[in-house]
Scaffold this motif. Structure first.
Motif, PDB file in Angstrom:
ATOM      1  N   ARG A   1       0.822  -1.206   0.000  1.00 53.52           N
ATOM      2  CA  ARG A   1       0.000   0.000   0.000  1.00 53.52           C
ATOM      3  C   ARG A   1       0.860   1.261   0.000  1.00 53.52           C
ATOM      4  O   ARG A   1       0.320   2.368   0.022  1.00 53.52           O
TER       5      ARG A   1
ATOM      6  N   HIS B   1       3.398   4.161  -1.471  1.00 48.04           N
ATOM      7  CA  HIS B   1       3.475   4.849  -2.751  1.00 48.04           C
ATOM      8  C   HIS B   1       4.806   5.591  -2.837  1.00 48.04           C
ATOM      9  O   HIS B   1       5.174   6.331  -1.926  1.00 48.04           O
TER      10      HIS B   1
ATOM     11  N   PHE C   1       9.611  11.226  -1.265  1.00 51.54           N
ATOM     12  CA  PHE C   1       9.190  10.412  -0.129  1.00 51.54           C
ATOM     13  C   PHE C   1       8.546   9.105  -0.584  1.00 51.54           C
ATOM     14  O   PHE C   1       7.897   9.045  -1.633  1.00 51.54           O
TER      15      PHE C   1
ATOM     16  N   ARG D   1       5.491   7.175   0.574  1.00 54.48           N
ATOM     17  CA  ARG D   1       4.307   7.526   1.361  1.00 54.48           C
ATOM     18  C   ARG D   1       3.698   6.268   1.988  1.00 54.48           C
ATOM     19  O   ARG D   1       3.277   5.363   1.267  1.00 54.48           O
TER      20      ARG D   1
ATOM     21  N   SER E   1      -4.015   6.595   8.419  1.00 52.04           N
ATOM     22  CA  SER E   1      -5.314   7.227   8.655  1.00 52.04           C
ATOM     23  C   SER E   1      -5.605   7.214  10.145  1.00 52.04           C
ATOM     24  O   SER E   1      -5.982   6.191  10.706  1.00 52.04           O
TER      25      SER E   1
ATOM     26  N   TYR F   1      -6.756  11.235   6.171  1.00 50.93           N
ATOM     27  CA  TYR F   1      -6.205  10.761   4.900  1.00 50.93           C
ATOM     28  C   TYR F   1      -4.730  11.110   4.776  1.00 50.93           C
ATOM     29  O   TYR F   1      -4.266  11.527   3.709  1.00 50.93           O
ATOM     30  N   GLY F   2      -3.969  10.960   5.852  1.00 53.50           N
ATOM     31  CA  GLY F   2      -2.566  11.340   5.814  1.00 53.50           C
ATOM     32  C   GLY F   2      -1.649  10.185   5.442  1.00 53.50           C
ATOM     33  O   GLY F   2      -2.084   9.044   5.288  1.00 53.50           O
ATOM     34  N   TRP F   3      -0.390  10.514   5.230  1.00 54.74           N
ATOM     35  CA  TRP F   3       0.644   9.490   5.031  1.00 54.74           C
ATOM     36  C   TRP F   3       1.907   9.913   5.764  1.00 54.74           C
ATOM     37  O   TRP F   3       2.139  11.083   6.016  1.00 54.74           O
TER      38      TRP F   3
ATOM     39  N   ASN G   1      -8.526   1.262  13.243  1.00 52.58           N
ATOM     40  CA  ASN G   1      -9.387   2.024  12.341  1.00 52.58           C
ATOM     41  C   ASN G   1     -10.317   0.989  11.708  1.00 52.58           C
ATOM     42  O   ASN G   1      -9.892   0.207  10.847  1.00 52.58           O
TER      43      ASN G   1
ATOM     44  N   GLN H   1     -10.322   5.724  -0.712  1.00 58.27           N
ATOM     45  CA  GLN H   1      -9.393   5.551   0.403  1.00 58.27           C
ATOM     46  C   GLN H   1      -9.690   4.240   1.143  1.00 58.27           C
ATOM     47  O   GLN H   1     -10.833   3.978   1.505  1.00 58.27           O
TER      48      GLN H   1
ATOM     49  N   GLY I   1       2.417  15.485   4.867  1.00 57.70           N
ATOM     50  CA  GLY I   1       1.690  14.302   4.437  1.00 57.70           C
ATOM     51  C   GLY I   1       0.207  14.328   4.781  1.00 57.70           C
ATOM     52  O   GLY I   1      -0.548  13.485   4.288  1.00 57.70           O
ATOM     53  N   ASP I   2      -0.241  15.268   5.595  1.00 54.82           N
ATOM     54  CA  ASP I   2      -1.673  15.376   5.895  1.00 54.82           C
ATOM     55  C   ASP I   2      -2.421  15.843   4.656  1.00 54.82           C
ATOM     56  O   ASP I   2      -1.990  16.761   3.947  1.00 54.82           O
ATOM     57  N   CYS I   3      -3.580  15.265   4.418  1.00 55.22           N
ATOM     58  CA  CYS I   3      -4.426  15.704   3.308  1.00 55.22           C
ATOM     59  C   CYS I   3      -5.026  17.062   3.636  1.00 55.22           C
ATOM     60  O   CYS I   3      -5.648  17.236   4.681  1.00 55.22           O
TER      61      CYS I   3
END
Lengths: 336, 336, 336, 336, 336, 336
Positions: A8, A10, A24, A26, A30, A36-38, C111, C192, C324-326
């Motif tokens: 998973r 990236h 990076f 990624r 979550s 929705y972070g990485w 999660n 996601q 990295g945060d969306c």
């Protein structure tokens, strides 16, 4: 560039693009503070025509700094014109641990070098291990994993390899170790962590792998860092991945690392007083260290002794110690 | 024996009893896991006739081990017949911190050497400080407080004193420092922690006080421990509290410690690479260390430089560093 | 009623009993404070003759409140006479997370919507996922999973579905989305969480599934709650599970959600300043937000830009942000 | 001695050596504070010629002390001359939990008795379970697992076994229970934890297994400890593993333990007031306990009632209670 | 520059130097990870000849971002030529809290705006308060403290002042509020926190003080940030500290803030559903919000009502709520 | 009703209103999750004409449940017509601790009964202590503080008072103790906690004060609860504050509690095995308990002995014990 189907993670950069790329890896993450972070693991890649494909990594344990600093400098300083083939440079492989300054990841307590072959659906550290074994290693001919003693141990700077039953393979490993030029190099058949290490993953993927133990104590020292930087260039030159200038090297003393009798463990909890120093030659039965009872200092300390003759190549750093902590380990002359 | 009226701590041993006594200072601690418990700070006392009254303590910071191990051995080995007067020996003064292996107490985050004059109704660490300043120090002529660099700093082993405006007092302090026989000794007028240290408490109570900074890095080394043990016997002999044999001593280089320009602090957070070593002579403007950005290793590191000439007597150990952490401090020749 | 053989969870209520039943799903939880305890996940069931079998759930993430409040009201207010078939209502599916007010479970950091297909012997969250996929979903024709943005994100209220390659299936999904009547609805092929979500579990079990993203910011607002309550009744009426009155609906704007270029991520850590608002139409290259360095405010902030044209349907809420945060994601017109 | 191929645990002692051996089972534990450390689980072994092979263990849950203290005394006091065959004695099987004084392990939150068959590559608790099931149990004919109520429950002291469909097997179990001589003994077909307990592991490995529930409340009492010590000697004599003197025994009342209606659970969170005592005979519908709302004490408490007739053999100890906590469980007469 | 005798904080910059200076206030912080470290609070100062002396600060609570971002931009953008007198700009006054993104400090749980007049020997937050009240405020004529609602509250953007019994003083405060140009402005005699706030400290030091409550929810929005930036320039121009261009302002609605009946608090714990919106005019007895019981959703929620008529100027944001949390507060027309 | 000027706590109910009032004492608590929240301490008040003014409180330590449950029932059941004067009933005085089920407060680790006279600007627990001493006690003639042993201790149920040098005062205290009717009652001159307890606060405020120690072990038992409920009514009748029916009482054995030799403390850390039971008469030198070393069970345990003759009135409950924990304390016959 999308990695292998199941991982998973990236990759922001293209591993096949000519020249130097940085960015990076990624790791999806979550969590409450970011749905929705990485997590950003820094990575660099240098491609320049035909040549060997080499993975250079450090930060497998987050508090082993010498390799992380040396690889960061390599990313900044290396001229792609001096490269042949492809270098993938991963200075802080378990980045959450390196960010925290700890051996293991603060996210899942994961010890990356006990997590291979990893799990694409597992914890963050298991996902990183899976990506390394199943995405990056299959793209490589060589893997160099730059460890140090970390916060709890200090080493005589050295390189290390698993014994290879094939003489040609063994000769190639000895050549790598001599090229790196650390004071010592060890060959082991039963290294700590066994089949869950990056070394084991590399063997499973058919990649030639050499590790290091460069100093430690959770710190950086000028002399060990200088060795790391020179050794990296020498070993890259040795595999013909680097055509630039290389510093002269010193001889490496080859050692064997054996089983339980090579190690001294704390027989009790308390404060550790070492009785020998790194580099000492010791005899079976010689006192190695004392554990002092600082809660009742009028009580006599306990003494731990060496179980065999050998050269002291590793010692514990922190005074505060629990029963079962490794205090020392030894090496003995390599018999070829 | 009941200490001064206001302190809530209880001494198990009788400080006036002849010979060697060992036991605990009991710090009342009423918590969920034990409604009527106390915390046990180990203490020893040796009385033998007339002579100076001396407090020897270590573990003011819990992760400074050299003095703790040396004082524990003193308790076990010292023959009361070789003592003159009274020795009160407190190897782990902030025992909850020493038990945890941390600089500060896990109970209240208390830094004992920033807690004087203490508070008899305050937190555990404040109560210990109060007891030291108001119960133990008034019973003493001398106080020796054996510090080291602890987990975050490493020192050239040394003794230290506050500058005394009275020439006779100053001569006495220099005599103590020379007697201890560490490689360096410093005299400062603005030491870290100022009026909240044991040194300041001793001055308030009219007690002659010398401290040390013996190595550090959160570890014990054979050479520094040997210095500590010999130095303790030498300084006890110097004040005529000890009549046994003393090892020969080396000369001590006397230094002055000044203000902000003697210190180098991290200009940013990241990984610290030192560019000089302990014992180096440095010049104003000379690069002292780099802070590497391991989250973005392709970014150039930040360099910190020395603000004045001097001798490097202290350096930071851990690689992982935040802005504002002390990286180095210097000494300059003592002018008498 | 005992669920499927392998799940260790126990249902207090009988899912086949006529009328309205309420009680708990018991998750065995043997811990220090209670050796033989269980965690109580509230559940309700309404049976009334023949008709579709529908799972309505919220609290898949514990801090997404709009659906939890709306489903609680549905349990209290719905007259079983107005139902056709069976409704299983699970307002706080990851109850430990909802109890704590967090996205993920405080027990295992789980999660839930990244835990399918679950594990009957795994952690608490994995056991809940297993029960949902293997016990409840096989009993259902439809599953509606009411999400919101939670603590870290805010959405233009919308419904969402996975693209169905079968035209009839796709038409049914569009019908559900239009029936719910949110301002927007999105169809995605790469949502996601991929194969670990409730949506993926429903697909594996042959259950028709629609989700929502209703507002967010970890809060409840009157207008979004009103939409949720009306939309739930409209969609139940659409599948003929509900025969009571339904409020009129507005038109839904259909959008497509694509891959990485639909998202904007924080290029650095700091404080996030958005430069656009939810509902704005933006262009490729347009600045989306700035990351300010509040540790060194004299340093210029970093700007993140949109990688493509689109409609802003989601933005990050909290100012404090890590790399990295969306920060945003976009939708583009649905092409049918 | 090296255990079975896959387990990573190492036994310091030789299980086949004549006489009494003591030492540790080493669980590798590579963490920040010790890169090459291990966790020490104390173990003893007594071999004396031919005879049954018996595993005696306690500390499966770390806060169940009666068996731990009794087995420690057995290690110290038992004369190998009085033994026939082999005794493996493991007083604190989940040692990290016992060290912390908690039911579950502080390292991984692992409940050892919910972790069988374990995982050689899993968490520390899973590794211990794997070693017990796959290394130690295959070496044994009998396994006695000494539990108590632990911190949250208090029992009428008793022995317990799983119902064996084979009459000869059942007779043997009843013989063991009568030999131990606790006030009660229960036979169950659906015990807590099911296939993940040591009992289930023993059955999988063909080992005859008896457990106990000796008091509880996280404490040791003189009378229960005396029962434990006498019962252990009686049961060892019964299987002909011990030839020394045995105290006389009392009769054991045999009971059956059934399903959900044997248990009373807290219907709400608050403070638990029991309305019956251990050993009471109760009737279906009789009030069992009240849950008081100490945040709003003017609100009437909730009452929980028994769902069937029976004898109260277990009650919850702590006042502070959450919904779903077990308050009581019952036994009914064993029908043979 | 050395601050007043007793404060232990050190200012890196010279507050009397002409032009713009930036640097840190150093808060000594001697902890395990850094024995001689300090915490860096960023600060800027602009001096340009004669004129008023103004303190502009934000980050009094670490999660109130609007003022922090606006003051950072002021530091970067303001041309010293446009200044008259001296501006001291402190964007993140409780920097450890701002770094963590929390209202209070992670170091000592300190709420800076409940810590005045501070303590030079107290916790980190108390030391910051002492420095503000005793070092910075005495150097100023005006203090502007830019608050927002933070993570838990959302405000109609407004300015606020304490009622001044002196008509000239009151007129000056109203002039400042009108100059800032927020939609509302409130005058209170019993503000939250009373004598422990920066406002109270300013009054004690004879400094004219105005605060704000700008939005909230722990986020930054474009519109509120634009108001903050324009308002800051307008109010600086009003006091003749700034000579550059100022945006036009809107009218401010003046309100009074009274005692307990202006507030609505949660009558129970659960999930908060607001029934009114910011800016609504409400009547005494009107339902304000509901608390839903998500552990037992079949139970009717509890409703909280307004205790008086007024304008809703503040509401709670997070859904998850405990008894006693403020849900709303009101303003009523200012009577002059 | 507004309490005394300096306390920041707010009483929701009117202490002078006739009849029964219930509500909360509001402790302002401005934290990240709620900027303007308060902590709700439940309180009740019953006024009925002339008569004594009595404070009844429990939950001074949060895990002492017997008094909390008994006072809750008193609030619900007491008919105001049966009251004379005023009863203020505070069942959970340190409510945050009672909510958590712990002795001390989870907010500030505060032990309320070591926090008097409190501090109106201090931590939450210090603010509660200040309110009790300076607001509630001055309104009372009598204060009854219902303690138990809590989680770590178990008592023979008893009442306790400080020795009063005035014979009339002493007679009044003995009358209260006899009226309560517990099996034992003790009179002490040096009680645990000394001048920081509620008892000391009452003495400072001229209020007659009696405490209890009712059972313990962190649990509620039917027999001790029955004693508490009857004793409360008897003592209220004795002071003529209650005119309803009272159960008959048993005789109370009066004891004296002395200094250090009345206590037995753990000499080491490990697992505690008591060798005597509550209510036993013991002799000086008699073994009291053993500390077992469960990390090395082959090592002989340490034995602690009684330092004087006496009656065992208190014992430690938890098996896991640290050096310094109280294991037992004794009483001796009261000499009048």
């Amino acid at each position: 560039m999308k990695p292998a189907a199941r991982s998973r993670l990236h990759l922001e950069i293209d591993l096949f693009r000519a020249g130097k790329s940085t960015g990076f890896i990624r790791v999806p993450h979550s969590v409450h503070r970011s749905a929705y972070g990485w997590l950003p693991i820094p990575v660099a890649c240098i491609n320049n025509g035909e040549g060997p494909r080499v993975l250079l990594m450090a930060g497998n344990h987050g508090d082993e700094w010498e390799g992380q600093v040396a690889l960061g400098r390599l990313i900044r300083d290396l001229d792609p014109e001096q490269v042949r083939g492809r270098l993938i440079i991963l200075p802080s492989a378990n980045f959450p641990a390196a960010q925290a300054g700890t051996r293991t990841s603060p996210i899942d307590d994961g010890n990356l070098n006990r997590s291979f072959p990893g799990d694409p659906d597992g914890s963050v550290t298991q996902q990183i291990a899976y990506f390394l074994e199943h995405v990056l290693l299959p793209l490589c001919d060589y893997a160099f994993d730059f460890h140090s003693g970390g916060s709890s141990l200090m080493y005589v700077p050295g390189t290390l390899c698993r014994r290879d039953p094939d003489p040609a393979g063994m000769a190639r490993l000895l050549g790598l170790m001599r090229a790196f030029g650390a004071p010592i190099g060890w060959i082991g058949s039963a290294l700590q962590g066994q089949d869950r290490t990056l070394t084991a993953a590399a063997r499973r993927q058919g990649v030639v792998c050499m590790g290091t133990e460069l100093g430690g104590g959770g710190q950086v020292t000028p002399s060990v860092l200088a060795l790391a930087e020179a050794g990296i260039r020498r070993v890259l030159a040795y595999v013909e991945a680097y055509t630039g200038p290389v510093p002269a090297r010193a001889d490496t003393r080859l050692l064997t690392l054996g089983g339980n009798d090579y190690y001294v463990y704390a027989p009790d909890g308390g404060v550790f007083e070492p009785l020998v120093e790194l580099g000492d030659e010791v005899k079976r039965g010689q006192p190695a260290g004392r554990i002092h009872f600082h809660d009742t200092p009028w009580r006599a300390p306990t003494t731990a002794s060496f179980a065999r003759d050998g050269l002291v190549i590793c010692k514990r750093v922190p005074g505060r110690t629990e029963r079962g902590d490794c205090l020392f380990h030894l090496g003995t002359p390599y018999d070829g």
